[in-house]
Structure formats: structure tokens, C-alpha cells
Design an enzyme around this catalytic site. Structure first.
Site, PDB file in Angstrom:
ATOM      1  N   ASP A  99       0.875  -1.168   0.000  1.00  0.00           N
ATOM      2  CA  ASP A  99       0.000   0.000   0.000  1.00  0.00           C
ATOM      3  C   ASP A  99       0.928   1.237   0.000  1.00  0.00           C
ATOM      4  O   ASP A  99       2.126   1.105   0.293  1.00  0.00           O
ATOM      5  CB  ASP A  99      -0.845  -0.081   1.288  1.00  0.00           C
ATOM      6  CG  ASP A  99      -1.566   1.194   1.603  1.00  0.00           C
ATOM      7  OD1 ASP A  99      -2.292   1.678   0.735  1.00  0.00           O
ATOM      8  OD2 ASP A  99      -1.383   1.723   2.723  1.00  0.00           O
ATOM      9  N   ASP A 148       0.049   5.150   1.056  1.00  0.00           N
ATOM     10  CA  ASP A 148      -0.067   6.114   2.166  1.00  0.00           C
ATOM     11  C   ASP A 148      -0.128   5.414   3.514  1.00  0.00           C
ATOM     12  O   ASP A 148      -0.937   4.514   3.729  1.00  0.00           O
ATOM     13  CB  ASP A 148      -1.325   6.976   1.980  1.00  0.00           C
ATOM     14  CG  ASP A 148      -1.171   7.919   0.808  1.00  0.00           C
ATOM     15  OD1 ASP A 148      -0.541   8.962   0.969  1.00  0.00           O
ATOM     16  OD2 ASP A 148      -1.673   7.584  -0.288  1.00  0.00           O
ATOM     17  N   ASP A 208      -1.837  -0.358   5.808  1.00  0.00           N
ATOM     18  CA  ASP A 208      -2.210   0.230   7.104  1.00  0.00           C
ATOM     19  C   ASP A 208      -3.689   0.565   7.235  1.00  0.00           C
ATOM     20  O   ASP A 208      -4.152   0.924   8.310  1.00  0.00           O
ATOM     21  CB  ASP A 208      -1.432   1.539   7.320  1.00  0.00           C
ATOM     22  CG  ASP A 208      -1.952   2.647   6.420  1.00  0.00           C
ATOM     23  OD1 ASP A 208      -2.079   2.400   5.202  1.00  0.00           O
ATOM     24  OD2 ASP A 208      -2.287   3.724   6.930  1.00  0.00           O
TER      25      ASP A 208
HETATM   26  O1  LIG Z   1      -4.453   3.042  -0.426  1.00  0.00           O
HETATM   27  P1  LIG Z   1      -3.547   4.167  -0.021  1.00  0.00           P
HETATM   28  O2  LIG Z   1      -2.327   4.271  -0.878  1.00  0.00           O
HETATM   29  O3  LIG Z   1      -3.190   4.093   1.441  1.00  0.00           O
HETATM   30  O4  LIG Z   1      -4.387   5.490  -0.256  1.00  0.00           O
HETATM   31  C1  LIG Z   1      -5.462   5.810   0.619  1.00  0.00           C
HETATM   32  C2  LIG Z   1      -5.668   7.304   0.637  1.00  0.00           C
HETATM   33  O5  LIG Z   1      -4.392   7.868   0.842  1.00  0.00           O
HETATM   34  C3  LIG Z   1      -4.287   9.290   0.791  1.00  0.00           C
HETATM   35  O6  LIG Z   1      -4.881   9.833   1.951  1.00  0.00           O
HETATM   36  C4  LIG Z   1      -4.253   9.457   3.170  1.00  0.00           C
HETATM   37  O7  LIG Z   1      -2.913   9.980   3.185  1.00  0.00           O
HETATM   38  C5  LIG Z   1      -2.828  11.416   3.160  1.00  0.00           C
HETATM   39  C6  LIG Z   1      -1.350  11.803   3.094  1.00  0.00           C
HETATM   40  O8  LIG Z   1      -0.619  11.277   4.171  1.00  0.00           O
HETATM   41  C7  LIG Z   1      -3.526  12.003   4.397  1.00  0.00           C
HETATM   42  O9  LIG Z   1      -3.494  13.416   4.368  1.00  0.00           O
HETATM   43  C8  LIG Z   1      -4.991  11.511   4.410  1.00  0.00           C
HETATM   44  O10 LIG Z   1      -5.620  11.944   5.605  1.00  0.00           O
HETATM   45  C9  LIG Z   1      -5.054   9.988   4.344  1.00  0.00           C
HETATM   46  O11 LIG Z   1      -6.399   9.544   4.196  1.00  0.00           O
HETATM   47  C10 LIG Z   1      -4.909   9.824  -0.466  1.00  0.00           C
HETATM   48  O12 LIG Z   1      -4.862  11.227  -0.470  1.00  0.00           O
HETATM   49  C11 LIG Z   1      -6.323   9.313  -0.622  1.00  0.00           C
HETATM   50  O13 LIG Z   1      -6.883   9.821  -1.811  1.00  0.00           O
HETATM   51  C12 LIG Z   1      -6.266   7.803  -0.688  1.00  0.00           C
HETATM   52  O14 LIG Z   1      -7.555   7.282  -0.873  1.00  0.00           O
END
Ligand SMILES: O=P(O)(O)OC[C@H]1O[C@H](O[C@H]2O[C@H](CO)[C@@H](O)[C@H](O)[C@H]2O)[C@H](O)[C@@H](O)[C@@H]1O
Length: 386
Positions: A124, A126, A327
Site C-alpha cells: 500500500d 499512504d 495500514d
Molecule cells: O491506499 P492508499 O495508498 O493508502 O491510499 C489511501 C488514501 O491515501 C491518501 O490519503 C491518506 O494519506 C494522506 C497523506 O498522508 C492524508 O493526508 C490523508 O488523511 C489519508 O487519508 C490519499 O490522499 C487518498 O486519496 C487515498 O484514498
């Protein structure tokens, strides 16, 4: 998974005919707030349009889910009925690790199981490769993590599976040796090889940015115009709520509330809820302080893992050891697939105790980096011996 026996289309039974006008002008293009800046607090006390409207979001569990996404450390500890002293926090975390042992401490066990098997890595983005930050556009990997990911990709087939659009996560990671699956696995690019057995699955031949031939699987392509429309509507209806950020991931769209005053979370939820009412073919899932709107299709990160294993010719349990590190709640679909198929390891990245379908855990992105580096070191050692 026997992909051949599955319906080629993951689209679920249509919950109702799509009203063409819905795809055009949306009834809720009007912002949720009629009064701009003062919107957030008034909506908490008075129903906005119809009586009972606010209850929708409260009673359907959205608001609870929003509060429990990415909770502060203290709160989780409190849920485990422990005082707030840091020693106690460690005790709770350590006892949680009895159920989800550290992947670093279990390393010998993992490589023992990997003997004579091909390790396949799924990551993954983020919260796994990049730490969670306030601005999604500034979620970068450290240089050290970059080299660890590049290292594993050299030795093992490695895919990044992200909720972000494939292009965006590719741009953030910037490593060509990897495979990328964006929009929670609804947009998969993978190398051309002998995949005749799943030709009917509906992927198409395409070229990547370097002009190389690749396969592209996009099971929700018919939803692109709808997602674009909903994205624009969500931008419009949430613009009065300070701190909201809406992202268009092509096959899904995200509404962030990390930077929104907690008093206005209900307003954010209500806006999204109102918009979704007109789109029965879209559904909501919760991520880390983000509401994610996606098609009602039977496809998620778990299905994407199964698809990739099959399409890369890596679906034989006896020869292959998949490792999935993530995560977020959306990663649970992948953990479930591995657990139920008794395949490899799901590894949850979390610094707080939480229930998961994963087998193992890592505390944070720096432990993920260490784990990836350990895999590379081990593989180099094995190759040197042979
Ligand atoms: O599947 P992932 O790669 O984990 O993506 C899930 C979401 O990740 C991002 O948002 C998350 O991370 C951001 C940066 O650290 C944070 O600001 C946010 O609160 C988290 O939800 C991304 O911007 C989303 O569009 C994804 O869906």
C-alpha cells in the site's frame, strides 16, 4: 481463485436504472452550506432541509466511522481500558502484538516458509511507504524508503496497490521496476506475458509512458464519467467547509476531512451523503480521515491481489508466498484474501492496537523500510550461496 469460473464482469447487480439526467445536472450542485463560513456549527443543531436529515449520517454509522478513523493514540488506549501513562501504552501495544507479532521479530519464520517459494510483494502507499501527512500532495517517501522499495522490486515481483489514481501513485513512487494498481485495484497495469489463461478477464493491451507494451485491467471503466461528475459536485458542495479537499482518482473520488474542524465533520458527511443519494451505483468506504466514493462493483484490493497473482502466473500456493503490507481499512480486503486462502502474510502497519485480518504487524513506515531491507539482504545472501 478460479478466475475462469468468475463472472468476467465484477459489476454487481444494478440497484436500479441509471437516470440519465443524474449523470448530467446534479440536484445537489448547490453547496450544503447556504451561509458560507458560519455553516459548520449551525448544521450541528438544526436539520438543514428536512427533519431527520442529519440523523441519516449519525444513525448509519458514518460519523462514528469518521471519528474512529486514525484516532489519536490516547483514545485507542482508553478503549483498551488502560490509564494514559506511556508505560501502560507500551504494555497494551505489546500484548496486542501477541496476536499480531512483529514481522521483524518473525523474520526467520517468514524466510523459513519462503524456502523454495517465490516471494511476491504487495505494498500500500499512504501510511505504509509514506508517513501520513496533512497535505495528500506532499506525502513523499524518504530516500531510504525509495531505495528499499527499489531493492525489493529488483528481487521480487512487487506491486503498489493504492487508493490513489495509478498515475498519481506512480508519480509519487517513481520506480519503473514496479507494477501499479490505482483506485483501490480498479486500475491495474501489469507486464505482458503468457497470460492466455485469463484472456477473457477483460484486460486490454496498452502502452505505458515509456512506450512499452503492457496489459491494462480497468473493471470500472464505465464509471469514469459518473465519477468525474460526482467529483465536480463534491468539490462544489463542500467548498464552504474550510479544510475539505476532494481528489479525483478516475475510478473513485476521495473527500478528505483531516484538516476540517471536528465540529464540521458532520457537515462533510452530510454533503457526501446527499450527493450519494442520487447515485445508487456508487458506495462509500472509510479511510484515514477520508471518505471514499467508489462504484458498487465486486472489486477491491483483495480481488486485485487475486487477479495479479493469477495474471502473473503466481497463483500456485505451493510455489508462491505473497506478502501484503498495508495500514488502512481498504487493505483489510487483501489481508482477508490471504488469510482465507491460507496464503502468505498480511502485515498491518499500525502504531496502535486494532483488530485486523492481517497475521503480522509493523509499527510504522520506518519498520516497513527495515523489513523490506531485510528481505533484500536475505535474498542477496541466498543468491550468493547458490
Ligand atoms: O491506499 P492508499 O495508498 O493508502 O491510499 C489511501 C488514501 O491515501 C491518501 O490519503 C491518506 O494519506 C494522506 C497523506 O498522508 C492524508 O493526508 C490523508 O488523511 C489519508 O487519508 C490519499 O490522499 C487518498 O486519496 C487515498 O484514498
Amino acid at each position: 481463485m478460479d478466475l475462469k469460473s468468475k463472472n468476467a464482469s465484477p459489476v454487481l447487480a444494478d440497484p436500479g436504472p441509471i437516470n440519465k439526467s443524474r449523470l448530467g445536472i446534479h440536484s445537489s450542485m448547490m453547496p450544503c452550506s447556504q451561509s458560507g463560513a458560519s455553516f459548520s456549527s449551525s448544521i450541528l443543531t438544526a436539520p438543514r432541509k428536512k427533519p431527520g436529515k442529519l440523523d441519516d449520517v449519525r444513525s448509519n454509522g458514518w460519523l462514528d466511522a469518521m471519528h474512529s478513523s486514525s484516532p489519536p493514540r490516547k483514545k485507542i488506549v482508553k478503549d483498551f481500558v488502560v490509564e494514559h501513562a506511556s508505560d501502560d501504552i507500551d504494555i497494551v501495544y505489546n500484548s496486542w502484538m501477541l496476536k499480531y507479532p512483529s514481522a521483524l521479530n518473525s523474520f526467520d519464520h517468514i524466510i523459513n516458509r519462503a524456502k523454495d517459494k517465490k516471494i511476491v510483494i504487495f505494498l500500500d502507499y499512504d501510511g505504509t511507504l509514506s508517513p501520513i501527512v496533512d497535505d495528500p500532495d506532499r506525502a513523499f517517501m524518504s530516500a531510504d524508503m525509495h531505495s528499499a522499495v527499489k531493492g525489493v522490486a529488483e528481487y521480487f515481483p512487487t506491486t503498489i496497490i493504492s487508493g490513489r489514481s495509478r498515475d498519481k501513485v506512480h508519480e509519487l513512487v517513481g520506480i519503473e521496476e514496479l507494477y501499479y494498481a490505482g483506485s483501490h485495484g480498479m486500475d491495474i497495469m501489469f507486464p505482458v506475458q503468457d497470460t492466455a489463461s485469463i484472456d477473457h478477464m477483460g484486460y486490454v493491451r496498452s502502452t505505458d509512458k515509456q512506450g512499452k507494451e503492457v496489459n491494462l485491467f480497468q473493471p470500472a471503466s464505465e464509471f469514469i464519467p459518473m465519477i468525474d461528475k460526482v467529483f465536480k459536485t463534491l468539490v462544489e458542495v463542500t467548498k464552504a467547509i474550510t479544510g475539505t479537499k476532494v481528489e479525483n482518482h478516475k475510478f473513485c473520488t476521495s473527500v478528505h476531512y483531516r484538516n476540517v474542524d471536528e465540529k464540521s465533520w458532520l457537515a462533510v458527511a452530510q454533503c457526501v451523503h446527499d450527493v450519494l443519494k442520487d447515485y445508487p451505483r456508487l458506495r462509500l468506504t472509510h479511510g484515514r480521515k477520508v471518505l471514499e466514493v467508489r462504484p458498487v462493483i465486486d472489486w477491491d484490493k483483495g480481488r486485485a491481489v487475486e487477479f495479479l497473482l493469477e495474471s502473473l502466473g503466481l497463483s500456485n500456493n505451493d510455489d508462491v508466498l505473497p506478502i501484503y503490507i498495508g495500514d488502512d481499512r481498504t487493505d483489510e480486503d487483501a489481508f482477508k484474501v490471504l488469510r482465507e486462502g491460507n496464503r502468505g502474510y498480511g502485515i498491518l502497519v499500525s502504531s496502535v492496537p486494532k483488530e485486523s485480518k492481517a497475521f503480522l504487524s509493523l509499527r510504522d513506515t520506518s519498520e516497513v523500510r527495515d523489513f523490506l531491507k531485510a528481505l533484500v539482504k536475505w535474498k542477496e545472501h541466498v543468491d550468493k550461496k547458490n
